[in-house]
Design a protein around this motif. Structure first.
Motif, short mmCIF file in Angstrom:
data_model
loop_
_atom_site.label_atom_id
_atom_site.label_comp_id
_atom_site.label_asym_id
_atom_site.label_seq_id
_atom_site.Cartn_x
_atom_site.Cartn_y
_atom_site.Cartn_z
N SER A 100 0.81 -10.04 -9.65
CA SER A 100 1.25 -10.33 -11.01
C SER A 100 0.70 -9.24 -11.93
CB SER A 100 0.76 -11.72 -11.45
OG SER A 100 1.31 -12.07 -12.67
N PRO A 101 1.28 -8.02 -11.87
CA PRO A 101 0.70 -6.87 -12.56
C PRO A 101 0.68 -6.96 -14.07
CG PRO A 101 2.85 -6.31 -11.64
CD PRO A 101 2.49 -7.68 -11.13
N GLY A 102 1.39 -7.92 -14.64
CA GLY A 102 1.37 -8.07 -16.09
C GLY A 102 0.10 -8.70 -16.62
N ILE A 103 -0.68 -9.37 -15.75
CA ILE A 103 -1.88 -10.07 -16.22
C ILE A 103 -3.05 -9.96 -15.25
CG2 ILE A 103 -1.13 -12.31 -15.29
CD1 ILE A 103 -3.10 -11.96 -18.54
N VAL A 104 -2.78 -9.88 -13.93
CA VAL A 104 -3.85 -9.91 -12.93
C VAL A 104 -4.08 -8.51 -12.37
CG1 VAL A 104 -4.63 -10.91 -10.75
CG2 VAL A 104 -3.29 -12.29 -12.34
N ARG A 105 -5.33 -8.04 -12.44
CA ARG A 105 -5.62 -6.68 -11.99
C ARG A 105 -6.00 -6.61 -10.52
NH1 ARG A 105 -11.30 -5.62 -15.06
NH2 ARG A 105 -12.46 -7.25 -14.00
N GLU A 106 -6.14 -7.76 -9.85
CA GLU A 106 -6.49 -7.80 -8.44
C GLU A 106 -5.39 -7.18 -7.58
OE1 GLU A 106 -7.68 -11.32 -5.31
OE2 GLU A 106 -5.85 -11.56 -6.48
N ARG A 107 -5.81 -6.29 -6.68
CA ARG A 107 -4.92 -5.78 -5.64
C ARG A 107 -5.15 -6.61 -4.39
NH1 ARG A 107 -6.52 0.26 -4.89
NH2 ARG A 107 -8.52 -0.81 -4.79
N VAL A 108 -4.08 -6.90 -3.65
CA VAL A 108 -4.21 -7.67 -2.42
C VAL A 108 -3.78 -6.79 -1.25
CG1 VAL A 108 -3.52 -9.73 -1.15
CG2 VAL A 108 -3.77 -9.83 -3.64
N HIS A 109 -4.69 -6.65 -0.28
CA HIS A 109 -4.44 -5.88 0.93
C HIS A 109 -3.82 -6.83 1.96
CE1 HIS A 109 -6.96 -2.66 -0.74
NE2 HIS A 109 -7.74 -3.65 -1.14
N LEU A 110 -2.58 -6.56 2.35
CA LEU A 110 -1.83 -7.44 3.25
C LEU A 110 -1.95 -6.95 4.69
CD1 LEU A 110 1.44 -7.89 1.15
CD2 LEU A 110 -0.53 -9.44 1.27
N PHE A 111 -2.25 -7.89 5.59
CA PHE A 111 -2.43 -7.58 7.01
C PHE A 111 -1.63 -8.54 7.88
CE2 PHE A 111 -6.24 -5.98 5.01
CZ PHE A 111 -6.57 -4.84 5.72
N ILE A 112 -1.36 -8.11 9.10
CA ILE A 112 -0.89 -8.99 10.16
C ILE A 112 -1.84 -8.81 11.33
CG2 ILE A 112 1.54 -9.05 9.48
CD1 ILE A 112 2.08 -6.94 11.68
N GLY A 113 -1.91 -9.83 12.18
CA GLY A 113 -2.75 -9.73 13.37
C GLY A 113 -2.24 -10.65 14.46
N GLU A 114 -2.19 -10.12 15.67
CA GLU A 114 -1.78 -10.94 16.81
C GLU A 114 -2.93 -11.87 17.20
OE1 GLU A 114 0.22 -9.59 20.34
OE2 GLU A 114 0.95 -7.81 19.29
N TYR A 115 -2.57 -13.06 17.65
CA TYR A 115 -3.58 -13.99 18.15
C TYR A 115 -3.07 -14.66 19.41
CZ TYR A 115 -1.02 -18.23 16.89
OH TYR A 115 -0.09 -19.23 16.84
#
Length: 197
Positions: free
Chosen positions: A123-138
């Motif tokens: 939500s770049p209009g208000i939240v400055r947090e960047r989220v690092h997206l991952f996938i992982g096999e299990y």
């Protein structure tokens, strides 16, 4: 690189209860000509991570279900959100180390091989947090006994859900899954054809 269309930036901390809420005042030069004084708010703390665990052998994914007060206040799903595992990056911690730690704490799976997909603003209009997206096999052998469900000291109460990939995709259509990170990662797996639908 500095943006020449912005100057005279001043910030004031409005709240620092959980994350930091700042009021930011600045002069902005519009393309049509002229400077204008603007005021905005920015909220956040550290960067975050999110991971979708998937099993291409069983065509299943692991998600979590937990209570989220903003969802409740919005009157949606009685406040419960079905989503990928995620959390905040601690100081000095890499996003990779964080996401592996969160997978153990929240889901009870010890994964050692994760793949970074993207780093996004939700939500770049208000939240400055960047989220690092991952996938992982299990696989079943990655399941840890007596682990998962979140940390009591963080007041987490997390229900771990192992679902078929097909069922998870349907939950987007039925608005049972409303979390943007989860939708992005499920769609990524679908687009890349990493699991059969």
């Amino acid at each position: 690189m500095k943006n020449k269309r912005i100057k005279n930036i001043s910030t004031k901390i409005v709240s620092q209860f959980w994350g930091k809420l700042e009021r930011i005042d600045f002069d902005y030069y519009f393309k049509k000509g002229g400077w204008k004084r603007l005021s905005h708010e920015a909220y956040g703390k550290s960067d975050g991570v999110a991971i979708l665990l998937y099993n291409p052998q069983t065509n299943k994914v692991v998600l979590s279900k937990q209570f989220r007060i903003p969802v409740y206040v919005a009157g949606v799903n009685q406040g419960y959100s079905i989503e990928v595992c995620g959390g905040a990056v601690d100081k000095g911690e890499s996003p990779e180390a964080c996401v592996m730690r969160e997978a153990q704490e929240e889901l009870g799976y010890k994964v050692s091989n994760v793949t970074h997909i993207s780093t996004v603003f939700l939500s770049p209009g208000i939240v400055r947090e960047r989220v690092h997206l991952f996938i992982g096999e299990y696989s079943d052998r990655d399941k840890m006994h007596y682990v998962g469900g979140g940390l009591e000291i963080e007041n987490e109460e997390i229900e771990v859900l192992e679902l078929s990939f097909k069922e998870a995709l349907k939950m987007i259509d039925t608005n049972e899954i409303i979390d943007a990170r989860t939708i992005m990662l499920l769609q990524y797996i679908k687009i890349k054809e990493m699991i059969e639908v």
